[in-house]
Design a protein around this motif. Structure first.
Motif, mmCIF file in Angstrom:
data_model
loop_
_atom_site.group_PDB
_atom_site.id
_atom_site.type_symbol
_atom_site.label_atom_id
_atom_site.label_comp_id
_atom_site.label_asym_id
_atom_site.label_seq_id
_atom_site.Cartn_x
_atom_site.Cartn_y
_atom_site.Cartn_z
ATOM 1 N N ALA A 129 0.836 -1.204 0.000
ATOM 2 C CA ALA A 129 0.000 0.000 0.000
ATOM 3 C C ALA A 129 0.871 1.254 0.000
ATOM 4 C CB ALA A 129 -0.921 -0.007 1.216
ATOM 5 N N ALA A 130 1.947 1.234 0.800
ATOM 6 C CA ALA A 130 2.842 2.391 0.855
ATOM 7 C C ALA A 130 3.532 2.609 -0.494
ATOM 8 C CB ALA A 130 3.887 2.177 1.950
ATOM 9 N N ALA A 134 3.224 5.806 -2.926
ATOM 10 C CA ALA A 134 4.428 6.518 -3.351
ATOM 11 C C ALA A 134 4.495 6.608 -4.877
ATOM 12 C CB ALA A 134 5.664 5.826 -2.802
ATOM 13 N N ASP A 135 4.142 5.508 -5.553
ATOM 14 C CA ASP A 135 4.140 5.503 -7.021
ATOM 15 C C ASP A 135 3.133 6.506 -7.568
ATOM 16 O OD1 ASP A 135 6.058 3.563 -6.956
ATOM 17 O OD2 ASP A 135 4.703 1.885 -7.402
ATOM 18 N N GLU A 136 1.969 6.555 -6.918
ATOM 19 C CA GLU A 136 0.926 7.479 -7.371
ATOM 20 C C GLU A 136 1.363 8.933 -7.173
ATOM 21 O OE1 GLU A 136 -3.790 8.379 -6.393
ATOM 22 O OE2 GLU A 136 -2.919 6.451 -5.846
ATOM 23 N N ALA A 140 1.974 11.724 -10.025
ATOM 24 C CA ALA A 140 1.310 13.036 -9.972
ATOM 25 C C ALA A 140 2.343 14.162 -10.059
ATOM 26 C CB ALA A 140 0.501 13.145 -8.683
ATOM 27 N N ARG A 141 3.491 13.977 -9.411
ATOM 28 C CA ARG A 141 4.544 15.006 -9.465
ATOM 29 C C ARG A 141 5.070 15.178 -10.888
ATOM 30 N NH1 ARG A 141 9.750 15.395 -9.806
ATOM 31 N NH2 ARG A 141 10.041 13.126 -9.914
#
Length: 261
Positions: A129-130, A134-136, A140-141
């Motif tokens: 989940a973490a 982090a990937d998401e 987004a960045r």
């Protein structure tokens, strides 16, 4: 459940076997037979002088002083008598207090293994989940940086970027968002289930059985043992009867005519 010194030696045997799975019934039955031979008063306990005789037969002690010291160590409740449970703890080098701790060690080990597996599964789900989060955030960045660059574009490049964003805002992107939400919900559900399973396993590992539960198990174990021993005794008696009948028939055949033929 009765205290150990008010239990019969047979029930004390079952308690000991229930607690210590590494002791064989055959071995402990041999100890019980020797113990009962010296229980001359038929009380289920040995008087101190008879306990000394049992120690002497075992050959672990050499002098009267050593026997008295050993007996004092075995006599846990200091009543100057020897119970079969006390004797078993001495013979098999088991802790008396632990023997009377109604935690099923075998079941506890299995529950601890299950708890460990459930805990590892929960940690793996938390890490997944973490990582997904982090990937998401990273995606987004990067998208924000790309939008920033595109906002400065003009002419053909700017028009191309505009149409690209129009496509991204169509149903495919909506579907991707829905998929992410579903995946996140599935991860959260799996994590809840894994943590619940871990807690249940830990609770089971720390569970101490009630005296009534243990006593019921002991009585059932004794019933099964007596049934097995009864069948074995009956089979042995039938075998002996058949042997005697065969011997009698042999003698009759030999001497039935009044003398050897």
């Amino acid at each position: 459940m009765a205290t150990f010194n008010s239990m019969s030696p047979e029930d004390q045997r079952e308690l000991f076997l229930w607690k210590w799975k590494d002791v064989s019934r055959q071995d402990i039955n041999n100890e019980l037979r020797e113990f009962k031979k010296l229980d001359l008063n038929k009380t289920g306990e040995l008087e101190e002088n008879h306990a000394m005789m049992l120690l002497e037969r075992r050959g672990d002690t050499k002098t009267a002083l050593e026997m008295r010291e050993t007996f004092a160590r075995i006599d846990v409740n200091n009543n100057h008598k020897l119970s079969f449970l006390e004797w078993c703890c001495y013979v098999y080098d088991k802790d008396f207090a632990e023997t009377n701790n109604f935690v099923d060690a075998e079941a506890r080990e299995a529950a601890m293994a299950e708890a460990q597996a459930a805990g590892e599964a929960a940690r793996a789900l938390e890490e997944a989940a973490a990582k997904a989060k982090a990937d998401e955030e990273e995606a987004a960045r990067k998208r924000a940086e790309e939008l920033e660059r595109e906002s400065k574009m003009t002419g053909v490049a700017g028009m191309s970027a505009f149409f690209k964003r129009q496509i991204e805002s169509s149903g495919d992107t909506t579907k991707s968002n829905e998929q992410r939400i579903k995946e996140e919900a599935a991860r959260r559900k799996a994590l809840r289930e894994a943590k619940k399973k871990e807690k249940e396993a830990l609770d089971a590992a720390s569970k101490t059985k009630t005296a009534e539960e243990v006593e019921a198990e002991l009585q059932e174990a004794r019933r099964r043992a007596e049934s097995t021993e009864g069948r074995e005794a009956a089979a042995k008696a039938a075998e002996e009867k058949a042997r005697r009948a065969a011997k009698k028939a042999e003698l009759n055949a030999k001497w039935g005519g009044g003398g050897p033929k």
